[in-house]
Motif scaffolding. Sequence first.
Motif, PDB file in Angstrom:
ATOM      1  N   ILE A 187       8.648 -11.907  -5.615  1.00 61.08           N
ATOM      2  CA  ILE A 187       8.401 -11.412  -4.262  1.00 61.08           C
ATOM      3  C   ILE A 187       7.175 -10.507  -4.332  1.00 61.08           C
ATOM      4  CG2 ILE A 187       9.363 -10.196  -2.270  1.00 61.08           C
ATOM      5  CD1 ILE A 187      12.112 -10.941  -3.195  1.00 61.08           C
ATOM      6  N   VAL A 188       6.160 -10.848  -3.571  1.00 58.22           N
ATOM      7  CA  VAL A 188       4.881 -10.151  -3.670  1.00 58.22           C
ATOM      8  C   VAL A 188       4.507  -9.523  -2.328  1.00 58.22           C
ATOM      9  CG1 VAL A 188       2.419 -10.424  -4.133  1.00 58.22           C
ATOM     10  CG2 VAL A 188       4.059 -11.752  -5.435  1.00 58.22           C
ATOM     11  N   ALA A 189       4.268  -8.211  -2.330  1.00 57.47           N
ATOM     12  CA  ALA A 189       3.708  -7.576  -1.141  1.00 57.47           C
ATOM     13  C   ALA A 189       2.197  -7.693  -1.259  1.00 57.47           C
ATOM     14  CB  ALA A 189       4.114  -6.107  -1.086  1.00 57.47           C
ATOM     15  N   THR A 190       1.550  -8.202  -0.241  1.00 59.27           N
ATOM     16  CA  THR A 190       0.113  -8.438  -0.368  1.00 59.27           C
ATOM     17  C   THR A 190      -0.606  -8.331   0.971  1.00 59.27           C
ATOM     18  OG1 THR A 190      -1.553 -10.023  -1.136  1.00 59.27           O
ATOM     19  CG2 THR A 190       0.407 -10.950  -0.110  1.00 59.27           C
ATOM     20  N   HIS A 191      -1.887  -7.974   0.887  1.00 56.78           N
ATOM     21  CA  HIS A 191      -2.680  -8.094   2.102  1.00 56.78           C
ATOM     22  C   HIS A 191      -3.775  -9.133   1.888  1.00 56.78           C
ATOM     23  CE1 HIS A 191      -4.681  -4.795  -0.136  1.00 56.78           C
ATOM     24  NE2 HIS A 191      -5.694  -5.605   0.076  1.00 56.78           N
ATOM     25  N   ASP A 192      -3.644  -9.897   0.779  1.00 59.04           N
ATOM     26  CA  ASP A 192      -4.642 -10.909   0.465  1.00 59.04           C
ATOM     27  C   ASP A 192      -4.190 -12.267   1.014  1.00 59.04           C
ATOM     28  OD1 ASP A 192      -5.864 -13.095  -1.087  1.00 59.04           O
ATOM     29  OD2 ASP A 192      -6.856 -11.463  -2.154  1.00 59.04           O
ATOM     30  N   THR A 193      -5.024 -12.851   1.858  1.00 61.18           N
ATOM     31  CA  THR A 193      -4.676 -14.106   2.524  1.00 61.18           C
ATOM     32  C   THR A 193      -4.354 -15.210   1.516  1.00 61.18           C
ATOM     33  OG1 THR A 193      -6.271 -13.450   4.162  1.00 61.18           O
ATOM     34  CG2 THR A 193      -5.432 -15.666   4.333  1.00 61.18           C
ATOM     35  N   THR A 194      -5.187 -15.334   0.469  1.00 58.57           N
ATOM     36  CA  THR A 194      -4.994 -16.438  -0.473  1.00 58.57           C
ATOM     37  C   THR A 194      -3.681 -16.302  -1.242  1.00 58.57           C
ATOM     38  OG1 THR A 194      -7.367 -16.449  -0.715  1.00 58.57           O
ATOM     39  CG2 THR A 194      -6.149 -17.788  -2.269  1.00 58.57           C
ATOM     40  N   ASP A 195      -3.323 -15.054  -1.615  1.00 58.91           N
ATOM     41  CA  ASP A 195      -2.038 -14.851  -2.308  1.00 58.91           C
ATOM     42  C   ASP A 195      -0.918 -15.529  -1.540  1.00 58.91           C
ATOM     43  OD1 ASP A 195      -3.277 -13.180  -4.079  1.00 58.91           O
ATOM     44  OD2 ASP A 195      -2.405 -11.327  -3.287  1.00 58.91           O
ATOM     45  N   ALA A 196      -0.981 -15.364  -0.224  1.00 54.38           N
ATOM     46  CA  ALA A 196       0.116 -15.856   0.607  1.00 54.38           C
ATOM     47  C   ALA A 196      -0.069 -17.325   0.989  1.00 54.38           C
ATOM     48  CB  ALA A 196       0.228 -14.995   1.861  1.00 54.38           C
ATOM     49  N   LEU A 197      -1.228 -17.664   1.532  1.00 56.19           N
ATOM     50  CA  LEU A 197      -1.419 -19.022   2.066  1.00 56.19           C
ATOM     51  C   LEU A 197      -1.342 -20.101   0.999  1.00 56.19           C
ATOM     52  CD1 LEU A 197      -4.219 -19.306   4.754  1.00 56.19           C
ATOM     53  CD2 LEU A 197      -1.785 -19.751   4.973  1.00 56.19           C
ATOM     54  N   SER A 198      -2.023 -19.889  -0.122  1.00 57.17           N
ATOM     55  CA  SER A 198      -2.160 -20.977  -1.098  1.00 57.17           C
ATOM     56  C   SER A 198      -0.992 -21.087  -2.062  1.00 57.17           C
ATOM     57  CB  SER A 198      -3.434 -20.792  -1.924  1.00 57.17           C
ATOM     58  OG  SER A 198      -4.523 -20.585  -1.091  1.00 57.17           O
ATOM     59  N   PHE A 199      -0.206 -20.033  -2.209  1.00 53.83           N
ATOM     60  CA  PHE A 199       0.791 -20.052  -3.278  1.00 53.83           C
ATOM     61  C   PHE A 199       2.226 -19.878  -2.801  1.00 53.83           C
ATOM     62  CE2 PHE A 199      -3.212 -18.742  -5.186  1.00 53.83           C
ATOM     63  CZ  PHE A 199      -3.273 -19.606  -6.270  1.00 53.83           C
ATOM     64  N   ALA A 200       2.440 -19.179  -1.698  1.00 51.83           N
ATOM     65  CA  ALA A 200       3.809 -18.810  -1.316  1.00 51.83           C
ATOM     66  C   ALA A 200       4.621 -20.017  -0.842  1.00 51.83           C
ATOM     67  CB  ALA A 200       3.775 -17.753  -0.221  1.00 51.83           C
ATOM     68  N   ASP A 201       5.922 -19.991  -1.155  1.00 48.05           N
ATOM     69  CA  ASP A 201       6.828 -20.973  -0.570  1.00 48.05           C
ATOM     70  C   ASP A 201       7.201 -20.519   0.836  1.00 48.05           C
ATOM     71  OD1 ASP A 201       7.264 -22.683  -2.901  1.00 48.05           O
ATOM     72  OD2 ASP A 201       8.076 -20.854  -3.775  1.00 48.05           O
ATOM     73  N   LYS A 202       7.321 -19.212   0.987  1.00 52.60           N
ATOM     74  CA  LYS A 202       7.694 -18.662   2.282  1.00 52.60           C
ATOM     75  C   LYS A 202       6.969 -17.329   2.480  1.00 52.60           C
ATOM     76  CE  LYS A 202      12.238 -18.655   2.897  1.00 52.60           C
ATOM     77  NZ  LYS A 202      13.573 -18.143   3.081  1.00 52.60           N
ATOM     78  N   ILE A 203       6.589 -17.050   3.722  1.00 48.80           N
ATOM     79  CA  ILE A 203       5.941 -15.774   4.024  1.00 48.80           C
ATOM     80  C   ILE A 203       6.853 -14.973   4.962  1.00 48.80           C
ATOM     81  CG2 ILE A 203       3.928 -14.667   5.126  1.00 48.80           C
ATOM     82  CD1 ILE A 203       2.263 -17.085   4.369  1.00 48.80           C
ATOM     83  N   LEU A 204       7.034 -13.697   4.630  1.00 49.39           N
ATOM     84  CA  LEU A 204       7.726 -12.795   5.549  1.00 49.39           C
ATOM     85  C   LEU A 204       6.668 -11.897   6.177  1.00 49.39           C
ATOM     86  CD1 LEU A 204      10.696 -11.509   3.297  1.00 49.39           C
ATOM     87  CD2 LEU A 204      10.567 -13.626   4.589  1.00 49.39           C
ATOM     88  N   VAL A 205       6.643 -11.829   7.498  1.00 49.24           N
ATOM     89  CA  VAL A 205       5.661 -10.958   8.165  1.00 49.24           C
ATOM     90  C   VAL A 205       6.371  -9.728   8.697  1.00 49.24           C
ATOM     91  CG1 VAL A 205       3.808 -10.846   9.871  1.00 49.24           C
ATOM     92  CG2 VAL A 205       4.493 -13.069   8.955  1.00 49.24           C
ATOM     93  N   ILE A 206       5.894  -8.541   8.284  1.00 52.95           N
ATOM     94  CA  ILE A 206       6.507  -7.292   8.751  1.00 52.95           C
ATOM     95  C   ILE A 206       5.549  -6.533   9.645  1.00 52.95           C
ATOM     96  CG2 ILE A 206       7.733  -5.220   8.045  1.00 52.95           C
ATOM     97  CD1 ILE A 206       8.213  -6.161   5.493  1.00 52.95           C
ATOM     98  N   LYS A 207       6.093  -6.006  10.712  1.00 52.14           N
ATOM     99  CA  LYS A 207       5.308  -5.143  11.603  1.00 52.14           C
ATOM    100  C   LYS A 207       6.188  -3.945  11.961  1.00 52.14           C
ATOM    101  CE  LYS A 207       2.606  -5.230  15.797  1.00 52.14           C
ATOM    102  NZ  LYS A 207       2.331  -5.898  17.066  1.00 52.14           N
ATOM    103  N   ASN A 208       5.690  -2.742  11.744  1.00 50.75           N
ATOM    104  CA  ASN A 208       6.465  -1.521  12.027  1.00 50.75           C
ATOM    105  C   ASN A 208       7.891  -1.578  11.505  1.00 50.75           C
ATOM    106  OD1 ASN A 208       4.365  -0.342  13.403  1.00 50.75           O
ATOM    107  ND2 ASN A 208       4.933  -1.342  15.337  1.00 50.75           N
ATOM    108  N   GLY A 209       8.070  -2.085  10.289  1.00 55.40           N
ATOM    109  CA  GLY A 209       9.389  -2.116   9.685  1.00 55.40           C
ATOM    110  C   GLY A 209      10.285  -3.251  10.136  1.00 55.40           C
TER     111      GLY A 209
END
Length: 318
Positions: A187-209
């Motif tokens: 589980i990776v916390a990231t602000h890098d687009t490529t970390d998430a787009l190219s590699f993740a199976d699933k993305i969780l998007v958090i806004k204000n908790g």
Amino acid sequence: MLKATNISFGYTSKEVIKNISFKADKGDYIAIIGESGSGKSTLLEIIYGLLHIEKGNVYWNDEKLLGPNFKLIPGEDFMKYLPQDFDLMPYTTVEENIGKYISSQDKNKNKRVRELLKVVDMTEFSQTKVKNLSGGQKQRVALAKVMAKEPEVLLLDEPFSHIDNFRKNKLRRDLFKYLKSKNILCIVATHDTTDALSFADKILVIKNGKLIAKNTPEKLYTNPKSAYIASFFDEINKIPLSEMDSNLVSKNTILLYPNEIKLTEKEGLKATVVSSYFKGSHYLIEALLNKTTLFFEHHKKLETNQQVFLKLAKKTIK
Ligand code: ADP
Ligand code: MG
């Protein structure tokens, strides 16, 4: 399987994690994205068991994790957590830093250290003292260190933030391939687009908790539910429908990526070029459509104040 159910948390009376639930399978790579301060690091610390949660639970294979109030040493043995400020032993060598976490009884110890040094491309520095490494090199050692014990779950907070573009892509490919081959949930916390787009199976998007979206990279990219989500992937155009058709009295907008707006010969919406930014494979053109600033991609530079005609991709209306 890792399962978080309705977890909420606040450092003070103000909650910074609000009712978050999600599941992740062994071998998955989950990316947590969100603006800074949205709660990514806090969520990782809750999962690892550094912060006590009053509301909600975290389960591993249906077993409830107890959290720091019920453990002598916070953290779970089957998990490893790499915080944003990785801690290493500065006066010992790279090899010793990694090897420290592998039992000296383990007859494969040296082989494992060599394998990990290779994954993070630090073989040539194995005998170097950590204090003599650059920030990016230290981060690579820290990554190898958390993998040393072969955890079942790996929690990484901005793991490539200090690593330069020259090696980031190769490192990411090697690392995620390695984790998949060992079936390690990451589980990776990231602000890098490529970390998430190219590699993740699933993305969780958090806004204000709050968890505002969870989906595959493809689904989130092609059908982002808000400008907040889309803006993580690319520059985003939020275009009022009234700009597209002056007969429309509507407050609705559509969201378009720059590659969804094309320049045409003479049909379409008339806009004025403001700037052209060189992007390597193309130019990003900033233009004004009446009062709305737009960005689109074009293969060559356009003159400032030049009039252009634009065709917008058809999209569902938000
Ligand atoms: P992110 O990692 O997404 O940038 P954090 O999880 O670090 O976000 O922070 C979430 C919120 O919690 C922020 O508003 C931050 O200011 C607050 N926060 C983080 N750590 C602490 C702390 N130790 N004490 C009090 N508030 C904190
Ligand atoms: Mg953080």
